[in-house]
Enzyme design. Structure first.
Site, PDB file in Angstrom:
ATOM      1  N   HIS A   8     -17.609  22.022   1.069  1.00 18.95           N
ATOM      2  CA  HIS A   8     -17.647  23.146  -0.078  1.00 18.95           C
ATOM      3  C   HIS A   8     -19.298  23.956   0.297  1.00 18.95           C
ATOM      4  O   HIS A   8     -20.076  23.526   1.076  1.00 18.95           O
ATOM      5  CB  HIS A   8     -17.824  22.669  -1.432  1.00 18.95           C
ATOM      6  N   GLU A  80     -15.152  13.681  -4.095  1.00 16.10           N
ATOM      7  CA  GLU A  80     -16.401  12.933  -3.478  1.00 16.10           C
ATOM      8  C   GLU A  80     -16.513  11.588  -3.743  1.00 16.10           C
ATOM      9  O   GLU A  80     -15.812  11.006  -4.831  1.00 16.10           O
ATOM     10  CB  GLU A  80     -17.648  13.802  -4.036  1.00 16.10           C
TER      11      GLU A  80
END
Length: 177
Positions: A8, A80
């Site tokens: 990201h 994550e």
């Protein structure tokens, strides 16, 4: 299968050097602008499938880099790694060698154990390989997810130390699997 992995864009917590883990964080203006710069390159790859982590910073990055031209498939397995009680602390307070040693499988401070984390990333990779074997797949996720995928594809070092690779924001990592 051609696999493209992208971390990201930059978040405020990246700028501050804080562990984000599964805590939500928005992209910074720089993160948005840098993601926009990838649009032309991503379009040239002729992607078939786009998969993102469920966290907002990854979903927003996926939308930006694909210029909203693809449906974004969300997969919870590539969220994550949970950094437990270490989420929100300065990255420098982590013993990254200990946290990323596959042989130790350390779970101090309620951090998701590396072997458990690698198991879910392995299941994700095997699943997409089976479903999209002749496709080009773009995955937008997080540094830990990309680190895990790298070592699953290339092998975990004998000493178990998986802390040696850096995963910068918005860099495309390509694999043929």
């Amino acid at each position: 299968m051609k696999l493209y992995l992208v971390r990201h864009g930059q978040t405020e917590k990246n700028v501050l050097g804080l562990v984000q883990g599964q805590t939500e964080a928005d992209l910074t203006e720089k993160g948005i602008k840098e993601a926009e710069k990838l649009q032309e390159l991503i379009e040239s790859l002729n992607i078939d499938v786009v998969i993102s982590s469920p966290l907002r910073r990854a979903k927003d990055t996926a939308k930006i880099i694909t210029n909203n031209k693809y449906p974004i498939n969300i997969d919870d397995r590539i969220i994550e790694r949970s950094w437990g009680l270490r989420e929100g602390v300065n990255v420098e307070l982590l013993d990254t060698t200990k946290c990323w040693n596959f042989n130790l499988n350390d779970g101090d401070h309620q951090i998701e154990k590396v072997q458990d984390f690698m198991k879910r990333i392995s299941e994700f990779i095997e699943d997409i390989r089976a479903k999209h074997k002749d496709k080009k797949v773009l995955v937008v996720a997080h540094s830990a997810v990309l680190r895990g995928a790298h070592y699953l594809i290339n092998g975990v070092p004998e000493d178990g130390d998986m802390s040696k690779i850096e995963i910068p924001n918005l860099r495309i990592i390509e694999y043929e699997i």
